[in-house]
Each structure stands twice: as structure tokens, then as C-alpha cells.
Write a protein that holds these residues in place. Structure first.
Motif, PDB file in Angstrom:
ATOM      1  N   ARG A  45      11.359  -0.426  -0.262  1.00 56.09           N
ATOM      2  CA  ARG A  45      11.907  -0.350   1.079  1.00 56.09           C
ATOM      3  C   ARG A  45      12.218  -1.749   1.600  1.00 56.09           C
ATOM      4  O   ARG A  45      11.463  -2.683   1.367  1.00 56.09           O
ATOM      5  N   GLY A  46      13.338  -1.864   2.289  1.00 59.12           N
ATOM      6  CA  GLY A  46      13.716  -3.155   2.851  1.00 59.12           C
ATOM      7  C   GLY A  46      13.951  -4.178   1.769  1.00 59.12           C
ATOM      8  O   GLY A  46      14.690  -3.946   0.822  1.00 59.12           O
ATOM      9  N   GLY A  75      -6.862   8.830   1.111  1.00 58.81           N
ATOM     10  CA  GLY A  75      -5.934   7.737   0.868  1.00 58.81           C
ATOM     11  C   GLY A  75      -5.693   6.830   2.056  1.00 58.81           C
ATOM     12  O   GLY A  75      -5.046   5.789   1.919  1.00 58.81           O
ATOM     13  N   ALA A  76      -6.178   7.201   3.226  1.00 63.80           N
ATOM     14  CA  ALA A  76      -5.944   6.379   4.421  1.00 63.80           C
ATOM     15  C   ALA A  76      -6.694   5.055   4.307  1.00 63.80           C
ATOM     16  O   ALA A  76      -7.819   5.008   3.809  1.00 63.80           O
ATOM     17  N   TYR A 102      -2.005   5.574   7.567  1.00 69.89           N
ATOM     18  CA  TYR A 102      -1.295   6.242   6.476  1.00 69.89           C
ATOM     19  C   TYR A 102       0.011   5.525   6.142  1.00 69.89           C
ATOM     20  O   TYR A 102       0.687   5.876   5.182  1.00 69.89           O
ATOM     21  N   GLY A 103       0.356   4.568   6.971  1.00 66.67           N
ATOM     22  CA  GLY A 103       1.573   3.804   6.722  1.00 66.67           C
ATOM     23  C   GLY A 103       1.368   2.418   7.278  1.00 66.67           C
ATOM     24  O   GLY A 103       0.345   2.126   7.909  1.00 66.67           O
ATOM     25  N   TRP A 113      -3.768  -1.626  -1.341  1.00 65.66           N
ATOM     26  CA  TRP A 113      -3.277  -0.412  -0.691  1.00 65.66           C
ATOM     27  C   TRP A 113      -1.879  -0.621  -0.131  1.00 65.66           C
ATOM     28  O   TRP A 113      -1.633  -1.672   0.454  1.00 65.66           O
ATOM     29  N   PRO A 114      -0.966   0.332  -0.296  1.00 64.69           N
ATOM     30  CA  PRO A 114      -1.204   1.589  -0.998  1.00 64.69           C
ATOM     31  C   PRO A 114      -0.621   1.638  -2.406  1.00 64.69           C
ATOM     32  O   PRO A 114      -0.896   2.596  -3.114  1.00 64.69           O
ATOM     33  N   PRO A 121       0.806  12.733  -0.675  1.00 60.11           N
ATOM     34  CA  PRO A 121       0.820  11.304  -0.309  1.00 60.11           C
ATOM     35  C   PRO A 121      -0.164  10.448  -1.106  1.00 60.11           C
ATOM     36  O   PRO A 121      -0.080   9.229  -1.064  1.00 60.11           O
ATOM     37  N   ALA A 181       2.169  -1.562  11.729  1.00 61.82           N
ATOM     38  CA  ALA A 181       2.317  -0.109  11.606  1.00 61.82           C
ATOM     39  C   ALA A 181       3.289   0.345  12.685  1.00 61.82           C
ATOM     40  O   ALA A 181       2.911   0.525  13.833  1.00 61.82           O
ATOM     41  N   GLY A 182       4.555   0.486  12.303  1.00 59.88           N
ATOM     42  CA  GLY A 182       5.571   0.798  13.306  1.00 59.88           C
ATOM     43  C   GLY A 182       5.692  -0.355  14.282  1.00 59.88           C
ATOM     44  O   GLY A 182       5.841  -1.505  13.882  1.00 59.88           O
ATOM     45  N   ASP A 183       5.573  -0.045  15.564  1.00 62.16           N
ATOM     46  CA  ASP A 183       5.649  -1.088  16.591  1.00 62.16           C
ATOM     47  C   ASP A 183       4.334  -1.839  16.765  1.00 62.16           C
ATOM     48  O   ASP A 183       4.280  -2.840  17.465  1.00 62.16           O
ATOM     49  N   ASN A 229      11.713  -5.292  -0.227  1.00 55.48           N
ATOM     50  CA  ASN A 229      10.681  -5.223  -1.250  1.00 55.48           C
ATOM     51  C   ASN A 229      11.257  -4.749  -2.584  1.00 55.48           C
ATOM     52  O   ASN A 229      10.837  -3.746  -3.132  1.00 55.48           O
ATOM     53  N   LEU A 232       6.404   3.465  -6.368  1.00 56.69           N
ATOM     54  CA  LEU A 232       7.095   4.082  -5.241  1.00 56.69           C
ATOM     55  C   LEU A 232       7.361   5.537  -5.609  1.00 56.69           C
ATOM     56  O   LEU A 232       7.837   5.824  -6.698  1.00 56.69           O
TER      57      LEU A 232
END
Lengths: 274, 169
Positions: free
Chosen positions: A56-57, A251-252, A265-266, A126-127, A99, A235-237, A59, A141
Motif C-alpha cells: 500500500r502506498g 491478531g490485534a 487492527y490496522g 506486526w502485522p 485477517p 491509525a487513520g487520523d 510500501n 500482503l
């Protein structure tokens, strides 16, 4: 050394193998194959060279001669496949577990490399990164194409492993964060053997995932390189900063922050502070 | 249609709110993480809420009467700001099948899979939910037109959280 496709098909749980000298992305092709109802799975797509490996991006996975780059298409809800060892990959994997597949693949690679080169120190960031002595040796991925009945939902797992593609000539900023199996050991490896070792562990661990075996979380918990470190993630914003408490059974990533514990989780690891 | 339609309008000479202001308010809410704004002026009340589902409402206060003093076009409430339409049997919500991060496009910089007004079919990919580097492409699973995008790219979403509203058809 060229990949031995016959061995890959005959000595693993894969039902079909496809090799390309150069591909833009094994995952892109695997997503197309996954849309074919007639595809026999698990199906393996290999490329000696990948020109625009996915990530992603920015990476993007680097890929030079000697790297092991492939994608594996699996049917998680009928994963026995048509290979020679279907008993190694039996079991229905509920979508709620999907996931965790990238982590399962990472644990599997650690286990495979621990057999092939036991003298090295392997870890999971992680992850989806596998490290040797803190430097990235592999990236993973997973993509899940949408349901297209009657084709079952399939998982496309892409992986790049630096095996014989030495980073010794790469820029210092690459060498400081990445490594290759040949650089870490001073030895050249048979990529077929590396892949067979991973396929063996991965098929067994898919069965463990289907069975919700506690051995799997123990495998990623014990190899989590971030445990006990103060880390910062985006994580997002939100920027999340705190002490990593490891990877939970689902997995968290567990992070103790000044405002309380977080389960992530992300997110993207920005840096390790201490 | 006349050149200057005498349509009814929320905009009056005394009305301090217009669509641009509404957009500004939404941008301010997003920029500062404000979850609710309640504005009252005269007989008009605007109540904007943003939460996990980013549902925003424009609620006229009791007694609000749209006058037709101004020739401007009526202030259409953008579909994404429309009140929840769960009661509409022709409208369905596409919900997240998993926890993770919502992405509206294949990669940053790419155009979004869908936007308001996009016609979707069962197979149409509407977004990606990523959890732990597992990128799950979500299909519409219905035929219709997207009438609302309820989350923004990069948002963390929960299991079952509404992502899109689709008018069936």
C-alpha cells in the motif's frame, strides 16, 4: 538456481503452479486467476522478477535477482485443495479468522527459516514483516477478492522473501532496515527448498487456524519484536503512542497508552521510541 | 422553466446559513474532531452530528417556513447529509463485515471505487477494509445507486458498521 516447479507441485499441498520470468505483480495475476471458477487451489504463481510488487502506498516490495516472490491462491472455506497432501490443509476457516492469515504466513516463514538456518534470530514486526536480527527479510500482503458466486471467496497471499538477492550493494538506508538470507548467513539457498519449507508450515498452520489452535497465537506472541517497546503508530487520523504488550490471540496489536489500553487492527508503525 | 425560477428556498434575506457555510461547518467538525454542532437563529435550527456513521441532519425548527424572497436556486440538501433513510424499504446499508481500516480506493491517489450517484451491481467493489495487511474487497451485493458514503478513507470501522447507503433499483 532455477525454481523446480515439479517439486513444488509434487512435494507440497499446491494443486497448480505457474511461473513467469517477469511480472508486474504476482498478486495482480493471482487476483485474475482467483476469478476463474475452474481454478484448482491452492494455486501458486511465481515470478523471478516483479516490477511493481504490491504494497500500500509507497510500501513497494523490492525485488532483485535471487528473491523469492510469489502469490498463493487458497480457498479458505474448502482449503483441502487437490495437492498431494490435502490432509495437511483441511478445515473450514471462518471469515472472522481471515485477517489473521498474514500473521499465520509470517509465523510459517519464521518456522521454515528456523529449520533451514537455525542460527539466526527471527522475529515478526506486526502485522506483516518477517525480520532477521531486526532487519526486514520478507513482506506479506493478503488480498480477498469479492464474492462472485458460484466461485467461493478466495484469499490471495503475496510474499516477497530476500533469499539470494544480496543487499550488500544497495544504498546504506536500505541496508540499515533490510537484509537477505544470503547476507545474514553468507550462504546461497535453494529457493525451491525455502518455498517448500514455507508451504509445509503454512498448510499445517492453516489447519491450526481452522481449528483455532492456541499454538498459533503463541507463535506470533513469542516472535513479536515490538513487545515491551514504546512505539508510535498512525491509525487513520489518530497517532497512537504507548508500550506494546504484544499481539493478541485474534491478531490485534496491544498497546498501553496514557489513556488506556488499545487494540489495533490496522495502522502503520511510525517509529520505535525505546 | 423561467430564467429566474421562483422556487421555494431555505434561503431568505434573514437567513445567515447557506450551503457554503454548511460545508465550512462540516470541514471544521472534521478538522477538529467535533461530533455535534447545534445552531439556532430565529426560527431556524441546524443540528449537525458526526459519529461512527457520520449521519448528519439538518432539522428545521418548528414553525420554520421557507419563504420565497430570494431568486436563488433552492438549497438542496446533499444526499450525504440527508436524514437516515433506514425506514425506506428501497434503501439498504452496506455494512462492514469485519473490523479494520476503510479505504475508498485501490491505492492512495486513485479515484474512489464509488461515489454518490454511482450505479452498483452485486459484483461491484465498493471499498477495501484492511485489517492486519489483509485487504478485503467489499462488494455491493445489491443492485442500485449509492446515495451516501458514511465513512471516509482511513477511518477505523467496526464489525457491522454502515459504510454506504444504496437505493435499490
Amino acid at each position: 538456481m532455477a525454481l523446480d516447479l515439479d517439486r513444488l507441485q509434487n512435494e507440497s499441498f499446491v494443486a497448480g503452479v505457474e511461473w513467469h520470468k517477469t511480472l508486474e505483480s504476482t498478486n495482480d495475476l493471482a487476483m485474475q486467476r482467483a476469478a476463474q471458477e475452474s481454478l484448482e487451489t491452492p494455486f501458486l504463481i511465481l515470478a523471478d522478477e516483479q516490477t511493481t510488487g504490491r504494497g500500500r502506498g509507497n510500501n513497494r516490495w523490492w525485488s532483485g535477482t535471487g528473491a523469492l516472490t510469489f502469490s498463493l491462491v487458497i480457498d479458505p472455506q474448502t482449503p483441502a485443495g487437490n495437492g498431494n497432501s490435502p490432509q495437511r490443509a483441511g478445515g473450514f476457516i471462518p471469515p472472522v479468522y481471515w485477517p489473521r492469515v498474514a500473521l499465520v504466513a509470517g509465523v510459517s516463514l519464521c518456522e521454515a527459516l528456523e529449520i533451514l538456518a537455525p542460527q539466526l534470530d527471527y522475529g515478526l514486526k506486526w502485522p506483516n514483516d518477517v525480520l532477521i536480527a531486526g532487519k526486514k527479510v520478507a513482506g506479506i500482503l493478503v488480498e480477498i477478492p469479492p464474492a462472485r458466486p458460484p466461485i467461493p471467496r478466495r484469499l490471495v497471499l503475496g510474499m516477497g522473501v530476500n533469499v539470494n538477492n544480496s543487499l550488500a550493494e544497495s544504498p546504506p538506508e536500505i541496508q540499515s532496515v533490510g537484509t537477505a538470507l544470503c547476507d545474514a548467513t553468507g550462504l546461497e539457498f535453494d529457493r525451491t527448498q525455502v518455498l517448500l519449507a514455507w508451504l509445509d508450515r503454512f498448510s499445517a498452520n492453516l489447519s491450526a487456524l481452522a481449528a483455532d489452535s492456541p499454538a498459533l497465537p503463541a507463535g506470533w506472541q513469542s516472535r513479536c519484536v515490538l513487545t515491551g517497546q514504546t512505539i508510535e503508530l498512525q491509525a487513520g487520523d489518530r497517532a497512537v503512542r504507548g508500550v506494546c504488550r504484544g499481539i493478541d490471540v485474534d491478531g490485534a496489536l496491544l498497546v498501553d497508552t496514557p489513556t488506556g489500553p488499545e487494540r489495533l487492527y490496522g495502522g502503520v508503525l511510525v517509529r520505535v521510541l525505546a | 422553466m423561467s430564467a429566474e425560477p421562483k422556487s421555494q428556498s431555505h434561503r431568505t434575506t434573514n437567513n445567515p446559513f447557506d450551503l457554503d457555510q454548511l460545508r465550512e461547518l462540516i470541514a471544521l467538525m472534521e478538522a477538529h474532531g467535533i461530533s455535534e454542532i447545534d445552531l439556532r437563529q430565529g426560527d431556524q435550527r441546524w443540528n449537525l452530528k458526526r459519529g461512527p456513521t457520520e449521519v448528519m441532519q439538518v432539522v428545521p425548527a418548528t414553525g420554520f417556513a421557507a419563504t420565497s424572497a430570494a431568486p436563488a436556486a433552492s438549497v438542496a440538501v446533499p444526499p450525504e447529509l440527508a436524514p437516515p433513510a433506514a425506514e425506506d424499504p428501497n434503501t439498504v446499508l452496506i455494512k462492514s463485515p469485519t473490523v479494520g481500516t476503510f479505504y475508498d480506493a485501490p491505492s492512495p491517489g486513485d479515484p474512489p471505487f464509488v461515489a454518490i450517484g454511482t450505479k452498483v451491481s452485486q459484483d461491484s467493489v465498493v471499498c477495501i477494509i484492511e485489517a492486519m495487511k489483509v485487504f478485503n474487497q467489499i462488494a455491493a451485493e445489491v443492485n442500485g445507486i449509492v446515495t451516501a458514503v458514511l465513512v471516509k478513507s482511513g477511518d477505523a470501522v467496526e464489525f457491522g458498521q454502515p459504510l454506504f447507503r444504496v437505493k435499490l433499483g
